[in-house]
Scaffold this active site. Structure first.
Site, PDB file in Angstrom:
ATOM      1  N   GLY A   1      31.145  16.253  76.255  1.00 18.02           N
ATOM      2  CA  GLY A   1      32.233  17.055  76.830  1.00 18.02           C
ATOM      3  C   GLY A   1      33.421  16.274  77.337  1.00 18.02           C
ATOM      4  O   GLY A   1      34.494  16.835  77.555  1.00 18.02           O
TER       5      GLY A   1
ATOM      6  N   GLY B   1      34.721  13.612  75.711  1.00 14.06           N
ATOM      7  CA  GLY B   1      35.381  12.916  74.605  1.00 14.06           C
ATOM      8  C   GLY B   1      36.619  13.641  74.112  1.00 14.06           C
ATOM      9  O   GLY B   1      37.075  14.628  74.703  1.00 14.06           O
TER      10      GLY B   1
ATOM     11  N   VAL C   1      37.283  15.638  71.457  1.00 10.61           N
ATOM     12  CA  VAL C   1      37.182  17.050  71.092  1.00 10.61           C
ATOM     13  C   VAL C   1      36.735  17.886  72.291  1.00 10.61           C
ATOM     14  O   VAL C   1      37.230  18.989  72.514  1.00 10.61           O
ATOM     15  CB  VAL C   1      36.210  17.253  69.898  1.00 10.61           C
ATOM     16  CG1 VAL C   1      36.218  18.705  69.442  1.00 10.61           C
ATOM     17  CG2 VAL C   1      36.605  16.345  68.738  1.00 10.61           C
ATOM     18  N   GLY C   2      35.807  17.341  73.089  1.00 14.60           N
ATOM     19  CA  GLY C   2      35.334  18.047  74.274  1.00 14.60           C
ATOM     20  C   GLY C   2      36.466  18.385  75.238  1.00 14.60           C
ATOM     21  O   GLY C   2      36.587  19.518  75.715  1.00 14.60           O
TER      22      GLY C   2
ATOM     23  N   TYR D   1      25.205   5.501  60.851  1.00 11.32           N
ATOM     24  CA  TYR D   1      25.860   6.645  61.498  1.00 11.32           C
ATOM     25  C   TYR D   1      25.944   7.830  60.528  1.00 11.32           C
ATOM     26  O   TYR D   1      25.631   8.970  60.879  1.00 11.32           O
ATOM     27  CB  TYR D   1      27.260   6.223  61.948  1.00 11.32           C
ATOM     28  CG  TYR D   1      28.076   7.302  62.591  1.00 11.32           C
ATOM     29  CD1 TYR D   1      27.822   7.693  63.904  1.00 11.32           C
ATOM     30  CD2 TYR D   1      29.120   7.935  61.907  1.00 11.32           C
ATOM     31  CE1 TYR D   1      28.578   8.673  64.519  1.00 11.32           C
ATOM     32  CE2 TYR D   1      29.874   8.919  62.508  1.00 11.32           C
ATOM     33  CZ  TYR D   1      29.613   9.294  63.809  1.00 11.32           C
ATOM     34  OH  TYR D   1      30.355  10.277  64.407  1.00 11.32           O
TER      35      TYR D   1
ATOM     36  N   THR E   1      38.339  16.371  59.573  1.00  6.73           N
ATOM     37  CA  THR E   1      38.942  15.168  58.996  1.00  6.73           C
ATOM     38  C   THR E   1      39.436  14.284  60.148  1.00  6.73           C
ATOM     39  O   THR E   1      39.075  14.510  61.296  1.00  6.73           O
ATOM     40  CB  THR E   1      40.097  15.552  58.056  1.00  6.73           C
ATOM     41  OG1 THR E   1      40.922  16.504  58.726  1.00  6.73           O
ATOM     42  CG2 THR E   1      39.565  16.183  56.782  1.00  6.73           C
TER      43      THR E   1
ATOM     44  N   LYS F   1      48.643   0.072  69.115  1.00 10.80           N
ATOM     45  CA  LYS F   1      49.365  -1.084  68.558  1.00 10.80           C
ATOM     46  C   LYS F   1      50.881  -0.938  68.683  1.00 10.80           C
ATOM     47  O   LYS F   1      51.586  -1.881  69.025  1.00 10.80           O
ATOM     48  CB  LYS F   1      49.050  -1.215  67.059  1.00 10.80           C
ATOM     49  CG  LYS F   1      47.868  -2.081  66.719  1.00 10.80           C
ATOM     50  CD  LYS F   1      47.784  -2.142  65.203  1.00 10.80           C
ATOM     51  CE  LYS F   1      46.865  -3.227  64.735  1.00 10.80           C
ATOM     52  NZ  LYS F   1      46.646  -3.147  63.294  1.00 10.80           N
TER      53      LYS F   1
ATOM     54  N   ARG G   1      45.384  10.401  53.918  1.00 10.36           N
ATOM     55  CA  ARG G   1      44.531  10.840  55.013  1.00 10.36           C
ATOM     56  C   ARG G   1      44.890  12.276  55.376  1.00 10.36           C
ATOM     57  O   ARG G   1      46.036  12.679  55.258  1.00 10.36           O
ATOM     58  CB  ARG G   1      44.767   9.982  56.269  1.00 10.36           C
ATOM     59  CG  ARG G   1      44.297   8.548  56.177  1.00 10.36           C
ATOM     60  CD  ARG G   1      42.785   8.437  56.352  1.00 10.36           C
ATOM     61  NE  ARG G   1      42.372   7.059  56.490  1.00 10.36           N
ATOM     62  CZ  ARG G   1      42.217   6.218  55.504  1.00 10.36           C
ATOM     63  NH1 ARG G   1      42.472   6.612  54.272  1.00 10.36           N
ATOM     64  NH2 ARG G   1      41.813   4.978  55.699  1.00 10.36           N
TER      65      ARG G   1
END
Length: 307
Positions: A19, A21, A23-24, A147, A175, A198, A219
């Site tokens: 939760g 992170g 997306v959380g 992973y 994605t 960077k 991407r």
């Protein structure tokens, strides 16, 4: 209220693992800004509160929160370099996390689980466009196979739960995501956060911005808030076990150079941008020197050279 097997349920009690992170946090914001519904309870669980590698701690979290629905985002994650060094750790930890969360969800009568996979689950050698049915058609890329296989096993677990118990647990495959609260580690982060960090440093230090690769690789980037809204849609409306790819359309595919240009513009970076083909810290032999050494070897070994 607890969910019954036929899916009838009162106001949802949603447990979001991972939760804190990227997306959380995005889901938390979307829920707060009108994505949540009256009477719902949303619990955002971080690894500080429960180590989901432990079956005991996972059970304790489910006993405490008694969710009717779960959004499963928690994972041991890292960028390419860390993955290459620790495939065993990524495999074991993620297999434990996923098994614990899915097993407890079933045991506690959770109506629906939406887990988060990654595009790395797809075979390394594949045809395009990729669709959801291709996940198990070949080995994933060998740089982060630990992973990738652990993530694939979520799909195996979901299918088996449906077959044996009729559970409608599913997974989404986003994605390249980016947004606030990402991991901006340059060596171990993903494309977008690494690039942002960077560029920020290059501007601050008045140095050129160095980008690896040709910049031509395509991407599909998805903003974390858009992804969060799609997660809510999947949780409420999508009723299949088959995983679903969450992505911008193919017409919105960008080159890495497009991403660099957008970040450079956003920061107002006016320094030099250097695109390098070679990978980190690796010094290639100058081309003319390499050719000279090869020609010298060929001349000296003419009689025995394969020809």
């Amino acid at each position: 209220w607890s969910g019954s097997m036929d899916g009838s349920v009162g106001p949802m009690r949603v447990l979001v693992t991972g939760g804190s992170g990227l997306v959380g946090r995005a889901i938390e914001r979307v829920v707060k800004e009108g994505g949540g519904r009256e009477g719902e309870k949303w619990i955002f669980l971080s690894s500080k509160e429960a180590n989901l590698v432990s079956a005991q701690e996972t059970r304790a979290a489910f006993e405490k929160h008694r969710p009717t629905h779960v959004i499963h985002l928690a994972a041991m994650v890292g960028g390419l370099y860390r993955n290459m060094r620790q495939n065993l750790d990524f495999w074991r930890n993620n297999v434990h996390i996923n098994d614990n969360v899915l097993n407890m969800s079933h045991e506690f009568g959770v109506v629906k689980v939406v887990s988060c996979l990654s595009t790395c689950v797809f075979p390394d050698k594949t045809t395009y466009p990729i669709d959801e049915t291709m996940m198990h058609n070949g080995a994933p890329h060998d740089s982060n196979y630990g992973y990738a296989y652990a993530k694939r096993m979520i799909d195996v677990h979901n299918r088996a739960l449906f077959q044996q118990y009729g559970r409608k647990y599913t997974a989404v495959i986003p994605t390249n995501m980016f947004g606030a609260h990402d991991n901006y580690n340059i060596e171990d982060g993903h494309v977008m956060p690494g690039l942002i960090h960077k560029t920020y440093l290059a501007k601050k230090e008045g140095k050129p911005l160095q980008v690896w690769g040709s910049g031509r690789a395509l991407r599909q980037f998805i903003y974390s808030l858009d992804l969060a809204r799609l997660f809510l849609w999947v949780l409420r409306e999508y009723d299949e076990v088959e995983p679903i790819i969450l992505s911008v359309g193919e017409e919105d595919e960008l080159t890495v150079k497009d991403a660099v240009d957008a970040v450079v513009e956003a920061f107002g970076f006016e320094g030099e941008v250097i695109v390098s083909f070679h990978t980190n810290n690796f010094k290639f032999t100058p081309f003319k020197q390499a050719v000279k050494e090869t020609c010298d070897w060929f001349a000296a070994n003419y009689d025995t050279a394969r020809k």
